[in-house]
Design an enzyme around this catalytic site. Structure first.
Site, short mmCIF file in Angstrom:
data_model
loop_
_atom_site.label_atom_id
_atom_site.label_comp_id
_atom_site.label_asym_id
_atom_site.label_seq_id
_atom_site.Cartn_x
_atom_site.Cartn_y
_atom_site.Cartn_z
CE1 TYR A 101 32.35 41.09 44.36
CE2 TYR A 101 34.37 41.71 45.51
CZ TYR A 101 33.28 42.06 44.76
OH TYR A 101 33.09 43.36 44.38
CD GLU A 190 31.35 42.66 41.32
OE1 GLU A 190 31.21 43.43 42.28
OE2 GLU A 190 30.40 42.25 40.64
#
Ligand code: GDP
Ligand code: MN
Length: 346
Positions: A101, A190
């Protein structure tokens, strides 16, 4: 303004962030043609402005153009948390060895961009933050100094990216994501998951990209990406939260719907408006309340706490024009006491 995954990936590609090749489709037939052109296994992905598509059945693998058409048929029209799927993104499928991530967001509290990296990607980041906060590397960037390459090395080290070849790719990627964040005037960039393929290639499998509305005038190409079919953003937000919001012309927001619901509850004996105007001006709020009361009759006592910008003006307007069952207070405590007292008397 939130971008669709495929639009975010277009911007990623522009900034040199590796993504898979893909095509947009709005019918099963188009999905079949897209899969045919891309060749090999593909993944059919619902394009909606909300996350958790995988869990909702909005992301499916297909081994042939025929199968891609079938998967598209299943996904198109699906309702994912109030968002109906009108388009799918058909992308060359990736083999996944690891899911990481990586994000850059704007930390309003610190007034600085915040970089986050963890090797525990693929799941909700809030879950990681709660379950294993140590696994989440967080680092603020001083906007005046700008991003420094050592910060990417620190993130890799702290976030747990151990393999030297992966480190090299991730370090480059962090810098490019930061460039995309600044270059597009983003509020959020993101990548979840940022994958490592079995061959050791690092790339963005998903994208969540939010651009600052106030900067869109500087990015006509991004402003053009807005999907008018997706409807009004406030109405959409309200739908997600399970309430109805009706977009009107003009500058006054009216809590009409909410009042109707509140007054239909026989248990309710008093209504409290608790308003602290920051950016919102209290005189505008007062005008909105008066307008709402013109449209509907409310017998119950109404207490309005108005504080903040232009509060005196707002209170004066209410005192002058409001019906006799409306009471104006300056503080939350006095307003709460007042409404309890009035409700008790009924
Ligand atoms: P989200 O659920 O809305 O966050 O959508 P994502 O794009 O993140 O996809 C959800 C999950 O689907 C990923 O975490 C992967 O596990 C899986 N997925 C997506 N694309 C591919 C792919 O190309 N190959 C494989 N094997 N899985 C994929
Ligand atoms: Mn995702």
């Amino acid at each position: 303004m939130d971008l669709y995954e495929y639009q975010g990936k277009q911007l990623f590609a522009r900034f040199g962030i590796p993504v898979s090749e893909g095509k947009l489709a709005s019918t099963p037939e188009e999905a079949r043609a897209a899969a045919q052109e891309l060749g090999g296994q593909v993944v059919v992905k619902a394009q909606v402005l909300t996350g958790g598509r995988g869990k909702a059945g909005g992301i499916k693998l297909a081994n042939s153009p025929e199968e891609a058409a079938q998967r598209a048929e299943e996904i198109l029209g699906l309702d994912i948390r109030g968002h109906v799927v009108a388009k799918v993104w058909v992308e060359q499928a990736s083999d996944i060895a690891k899911e990481y991530y990586l994000s850059v967001t704007f930390d309003r509290g610190e007034k600085k961009p915040l970089l986050m990296l963890t090797t525990e990607g693929g799941v909700d980041i809030e879950e990681v933050a709660e379950r294993s906060p140590d696994a989440l590397a967080r680092l603020h960037v001083d906007p005046l100094v700008g991003f420094q390459p050592f910060q990417a090395r620190w993130l890799c080290f702290t976030g747990g990216v151990g393999d030297p070849d992966e480190q090299k790719q991730v370090i480059g990627l962090v810098g490019r994501l930061y460039d995309a964040f600044v270059g597009a005037d983003a509020m959020l960039c993101e990548i979840n998951p940022l994958i490592v393929t079995p061959e050791g290639e690092v790339k963005a499998l998903d994208s969540k990209f939010t651009v600052d509305d106030n900067a869109l005038f500087r990015h006509p190409d991004i402003a053009e990406m807005r999907d008018l079919d997706a409807g009004d953003p406030q109405e959409r937000l309200a739908r997600e939260k399970g309430v109805t919001y009706v977009k009107l012309d003009g500058e006054i927001g009216i809590l009409g719907d909410a009042l109707e619901v509140i007054t239909s509850d026989p248990q309710v004996k008093g209504i409290l408006f608790n308003i602290f105007g920051g950016i919102t001006r209290c005189d505008e709020v007062a005008r909105g309340i008066l307008e709402a009361l013109e449209r509907m009759t409310i017998e119950l006592p109404i207490v309005v706490r108005l504080d903040g910008t232009n509060a005196e003006e707002g209170r004066a307007m209410l005192i002058e024009a409001a019906p006799p069952n409306l009471y104006v207070e300056e503080t939350m405590l006095s307003a709460a006491e007042r409404v309890v007292e009035l409700a008790g008397a009924r």
